[in-house]
Scaffold this motif. Structure first.
Motif, PDB file in Angstrom:
ATOM      1  N   ILE A 276     -20.514   2.467  -4.191  1.00  0.00           N
ATOM      2  CA  ILE A 276     -19.182   2.054  -3.089  1.00  0.00           C
ATOM      3  C   ILE A 276     -18.352   3.117  -2.938  1.00  0.00           C
ATOM      4  CG2 ILE A 276     -18.464   0.630  -2.341  1.00  0.00           C
ATOM      5  CD1 ILE A 276     -19.666  -2.020  -4.036  1.00  0.00           C
ATOM      6  N   GLU A 277     -17.874   3.914  -2.003  1.00  0.00           N
ATOM      7  CA  GLU A 277     -17.487   4.885  -1.230  1.00  0.00           C
ATOM      8  C   GLU A 277     -15.980   4.903  -1.134  1.00  0.00           C
ATOM      9  OE1 GLU A 277     -20.182   7.240   0.770  1.00  0.00           O
ATOM     10  OE2 GLU A 277     -20.629   8.406  -1.581  1.00  0.00           O
ATOM     11  N   ILE A 278     -14.955   4.432  -1.747  1.00  0.00           N
ATOM     12  CA  ILE A 278     -13.662   4.405  -1.577  1.00  0.00           C
ATOM     13  C   ILE A 278     -12.914   5.418  -1.018  1.00  0.00           C
ATOM     14  CG2 ILE A 278     -11.024   3.209  -1.576  1.00  0.00           C
ATOM     15  CD1 ILE A 278     -13.949   1.169  -2.482  1.00  0.00           C
ATOM     16  N   PRO A 279     -12.533   5.400   0.225  1.00  0.00           N
ATOM     17  CA  PRO A 279     -11.861   6.727   0.825  1.00  0.00           C
ATOM     18  C   PRO A 279     -10.459   7.380   0.427  1.00  0.00           C
ATOM     19  CG  PRO A 279     -12.649   5.295   2.344  1.00  0.00           C
ATOM     20  CD  PRO A 279     -12.741   4.663   1.310  1.00  0.00           C
ATOM     21  N   GLU A 280     -10.124   8.871  -0.554  1.00  0.00           N
ATOM     22  CA  GLU A 280      -9.239   8.518  -0.980  1.00  0.00           C
ATOM     23  C   GLU A 280      -7.659   7.847  -0.623  1.00  0.00           C
ATOM     24  OE1 GLU A 280      -6.885  12.446  -2.612  1.00  0.00           O
ATOM     25  OE2 GLU A 280      -7.954  13.073  -1.077  1.00  0.00           O
ATOM     26  N   ASP A 281      -7.444   8.168   1.216  1.00  0.00           N
ATOM     27  CA  ASP A 281      -6.325   7.324   1.437  1.00  0.00           C
ATOM     28  C   ASP A 281      -6.748   5.959   1.664  1.00  0.00           C
ATOM     29  OD1 ASP A 281      -7.884   8.060   3.086  1.00  0.00           O
ATOM     30  OD2 ASP A 281      -6.971   8.385   5.003  1.00  0.00           O
ATOM     31  N   ALA A 282      -6.856   4.748   1.714  1.00  0.00           N
ATOM     32  CA  ALA A 282      -7.493   4.035   1.505  1.00  0.00           C
ATOM     33  C   ALA A 282      -6.460   3.113   1.236  1.00  0.00           C
ATOM     34  CB  ALA A 282      -8.516   3.378   0.921  1.00  0.00           C
ATOM     35  N   LYS A 283      -6.109   2.270   2.496  1.00  0.00           N
ATOM     36  CA  LYS A 283      -4.969   1.212   2.274  1.00  0.00           C
ATOM     37  C   LYS A 283      -4.678   0.298   3.636  1.00  0.00           C
ATOM     38  CE  LYS A 283      -0.049   1.108   2.062  1.00  0.00           C
ATOM     39  NZ  LYS A 283       1.726   1.202   1.189  1.00  0.00           N
ATOM     40  N   LEU A 284      -5.628  -0.676   3.284  1.00  0.00           N
ATOM     41  CA  LEU A 284      -5.483  -2.181   4.590  1.00  0.00           C
ATOM     42  C   LEU A 284      -5.057  -2.730   4.035  1.00  0.00           C
ATOM     43  CD1 LEU A 284      -9.536  -1.906   4.565  1.00  0.00           C
ATOM     44  CD2 LEU A 284      -7.942  -0.641   5.746  1.00  0.00           C
ATOM     45  N   THR A 285      -4.205  -3.095   4.781  1.00  0.00           N
ATOM     46  CA  THR A 285      -2.422  -4.501   4.783  1.00  0.00           C
ATOM     47  C   THR A 285      -3.305  -5.222   5.641  1.00  0.00           C
ATOM     48  OG1 THR A 285      -1.001  -2.885   6.170  1.00  0.00           O
ATOM     49  CG2 THR A 285      -1.102  -2.706   3.580  1.00  0.00           C
ATOM     50  N   TRP A 286      -2.360  -6.554   5.533  1.00  0.00           N
ATOM     51  CA  TRP A 286      -2.211  -7.525   6.415  1.00  0.00           C
ATOM     52  C   TRP A 286      -1.019  -8.597   6.242  1.00  0.00           C
ATOM     53  CZ3 TRP A 286      -6.699  -5.845   3.981  1.00  0.00           C
ATOM     54  CH2 TRP A 286      -7.821  -5.294   4.532  1.00  0.00           C
ATOM     55  N   GLN A 287      -0.421  -8.508   6.742  1.00  0.00           N
ATOM     56  CA  GLN A 287       0.774  -9.185   6.960  1.00  0.00           C
ATOM     57  C   GLN A 287       0.516 -10.821   6.952  1.00  0.00           C
ATOM     58  OE1 GLN A 287       3.463  -8.178   5.344  1.00  0.00           O
ATOM     59  NE2 GLN A 287       2.678  -5.745   5.978  1.00  0.00           N
ATOM     60  N   SER A 288       1.415 -11.136   6.527  1.00  0.00           N
ATOM     61  CA  SER A 288       1.600 -12.955   7.041  1.00  0.00           C
ATOM     62  C   SER A 288       1.139 -13.731   8.020  1.00  0.00           C
ATOM     63  CB  SER A 288       3.070 -13.915   6.851  1.00  0.00           C
ATOM     64  OG  SER A 288       3.648 -13.265   5.211  1.00  0.00           O
TER      65      SER A 288
END
Length: 664
Positions: free
Chosen positions: A129-141
């Protein structure tokens, strides 16, 4: 699904990648972590161990943490997926946020969507499973704090649950959490049914009870309760004996406390069997104004009781403004308490699905917390075996609520037949998370692309739209700008067929048929259908609806072979089979109406009843096909509310000549 195309420094998670979750994390997080390990094994074909701490080496790992306020996430249920070095961190600000982070990872990187179980989904296997170097997924309230289901009208769900209670409920609750819901309406509970509280509690869901069971206490358990208290006889239901009612309610409050359940307490008063309280209490007043005062007084008493038992000044509560309470509100007779912790939970109109007069005429202070209760199904006149309302109508209901008051805190959809309504249930979950940016058009496009890909998703998007628009609208809207306000759901279709078959046994006039029974049962307006009678409207408009559904079904038939085994299964049960079923149901009812019209001529009558039989048998064949294999095998074997076995028996008796038709 998210485009996870690689950057140069992508992290590669190998088969057997460990999942790290501290033993201090709550049980619901641990359960979700086990689901993640299962999903990883499905994709990578090697078990992933669940570990309590990171190994000494710097090898890749998935790390789960709750109570985190870093990474740009703040507020209840916020969560993130962040790549840091050799780790993928699944973070939440609280327990549920962490659970949502876990399932978001499964959907975004493992291709396991919320409806995987119901769709019999088989994810594609991978070597890594490949995860990009800059992976940053966020979900606010989420925008709406409480988002839930009420599994009601469960003639299909309950027998399936009972085959394996713990496992099957776990599949339902996992689906809810993957959709990022947080509230389950358990209906009611008692000393003998505490697992109804324990199962959702252990999965991390909050609990509420329905409008006929304040604090979870249903009057159907009234006699049993007093027997357990050692009473030789059951006291009558009297408003004058309020201390006995309070004893009954307090017992249920303490049961929920004992189980340490996160509760949204239901307050209110209805009679036994989901009817107005004045039909069950022998000393109830005779007029609406006095009845509204009784209900208002009970609400204040229940709040005082809850405050005393829990020791909380502002326990979280809701009161459902439904049926007679809705009428009292619309007439200005009922004024619920104005505590900041009490959600005024409005509901869609009875027997159809649009905001009732009480809500349409109401304007709330900006701080007043509001809720909404929307029936995706309805036992008497709504959808049951085929989705009828659709995302757009549900969206419009909630947008009208926001016109009445901006502080939407809770939304619950009523749907027990979970297999039949994945589109609408998904739309509700998406809508309540971020209503400000939600549109049903964009949701549908994303849903279809997620399950059937960029190539076929747009075609299925169009098919869904045409399916919903195939329903007969038997009455023109009376709310401006509200299309599809009235539709002839599948329960209306089949019950009209049975009513018309029964009518051939009597000498009643056509004008007496297919009436509203004082509750808006059919709501057929012949003039709106360019006919002069309700029977003619049923014939003409059901024939037209049958052809529209059949056209959708034929296009589905053409597309299905291109979707592959995985895509076909979900496509078939959520759209194709429903279009075929509604085509057959509409044609069957039109034939029954033609037979009624031809009741004075045996040959013509028999011809139409044989056509009704062909289409009735077609409905049965569709359900049998869906029942044939898989984890939902025999799902329809216990079907009762639609009443197909009864309908087929009625048709068979007429085809075989065992019913004597009376002529006018």
């Amino acid at each position: 699904m998210l485009d996870t195309s690689l950057t140069a420094g992508a992290l590669r998670l190998p088969p057997g990648v460990p999942v790290i979750v501290d033993e201090s994390e709550p049980l619901p997080v641990q359960k979700a972590a086990h689901d993640l390990c299962r999903d990883l094994e499905w994709v990578l074909k090697v078990p992933s161990p669940l570990m309590r701490k990171l190994p000494d080496n710097a090898s890749p790992a998935i790390v789960i943490s709750s109570s985190v306020t870093e990474g740009g996430i703040t507020g209840p249920e916020s969560h993130a997926i962040i790549r840091r070095g050799s780790q993928v961190q699944l973070l939440g600000t609280d327990m549920r946020g962490t659970i949502y982070a876990i399932y978001s990872f499964c959907e975004r990187f493992l291709d396991i969507p919320p409806w995987w179980f119901w769709a019999e989904w088989k994810p594609k296997t991978k070597s890594q499973i490949e995860i990009p170097e800059d992976a940053k997924l966020t979900w606010q309230s989420p925008q709406v704090r409480w988002r839930g289901w009420f599994p009601n009208d469960t003639d299909l769900l309950s027998p399936w649950i009972q085959r394996n209670y713990a496992t099957h409920w776990d599949r339902v609750l996992e689906t809810m959490l993957r959709l990022k819901l947080n509230l389950l309406d358990v209906g009611e509970f008692s000393d003998d049914s505490l697992r109804k509280l324990r199962v959702p509690r252990d999965r991390g869901l909050a609990v509420t009870t329905t409008h006929l069971a304040p604090f979870g206490a249903s009057l159907r358990d009234w006699a049993k309760f007093w027997t357990k208290q050692g009473r030789a006889s059951t006291p009558p239901l009297r408003l004058a004996d309020m201390p006995q009612l309070e004893q009954f309610w307090e017992h249920h409050i303490r049961l929920a406390q004992q189980e340490k359940v996160e509760m949204i307490w239901m307050i209110g008063l209805r009679g036994d069997g989901d009817k107005g309280f004045y039909k069950s209490f022998t000393d109830a007043p005779p007029d609406d104004a006095a009845r509204a005062r009784v209900l208002q007084d009970v609400l204040h008493r229940q709040i005082a009781l809850l405050q005393r038992v829990t020791g909380e000044q502002h326990p979280l509560m809701r009161t459902v403004i439904y049926d007679e309470a809705s009428d009292y509100m619309a007439a200005g007779l009922l004024h619920p308490p104005e505590l900041p912790s009490l959600i005024w939970n409005f509901s869609a109109a009875r027997h159809d699905h649009f905001p009732a007069a009480d809500l349409r005429n109401y304007r709330a202070p900006s701080a007043r917390p509001l809720g909404y209760y929307f029936n995706v199904q309805f036992t008497n006149t709504g959808s049951h075996l085929a989705d009828g309302e659709g995302p757009w109508k549900m969206e419009q209901n909630h947008r009208m609520l926001l016109e009445s008051g901006p502080n939407l805190q809770l939304s619950i959809v009523n749907s027990g037949n979970i297999r039949e309504f994945p589109l609408s249930l998904s739309a509700h979950a998406s809508m309540m998370w971020d209503f400000a940016s939600y549109t049903s058009d964009r949701f549908l496009a994303d849903f279809c692309k997620g399950y059937w890909g960029a190539k076929y998703g747009p075609q299925i998007d169009v098919l869904y739209r045409d399916f919903f628009n195939a329903y007969w609208q038997q009455r023109k809207p009376d709310i401006p700008g509200f299309p599809r306000q009235y539709i002839f759901h599948d329960l209306r279709v089949v019950r009209a067929a049975r009513d018309l078959m029964r009518a051939t046994l009597h000498t009643s006039q056509e004008s007496e048929l297919l009436g509203d029974r004082g509750i808006g049962y059919y709501r057929i307006v012949p003039e709106n259908c360019d006919t002069t009678s309700k029977v003619e409207a049923v014939i003409q408009c059901n024939q037209q609806a049958a052809e529209r559904f059949a056209q959708v079904a034929r296009r589905c038939d053409d597309l299905a072979p291109h979707l592959g085994d995985q895509g076909q299964q979900f496509f078939n049960q959520s759209l194709r089979a429903q279009a075929r079923f509604m085509a057959a149901a509409s044609a069957c009812t039109a034939a029954c109406a033609e037979a009624y019209k031809a009741r004075n001529g045996k040959s013509t009558y028999d011809q139409w009843m044989r056509k009704a039989q062909v289409n009735g048998d077609g409905m049965a064949a569709i359900l049998k096909e869906l029942d044939a294999t898989g984890p939902l095998q025999d799902w329809y074997s216990a079907e009762k509310i639609f009443g197909l076995p009864e309908t087929l028996q009625m048709i068979q008796r007429r085809v075989s000549g065992n019913v004597k038709v009376k002529s006018n």
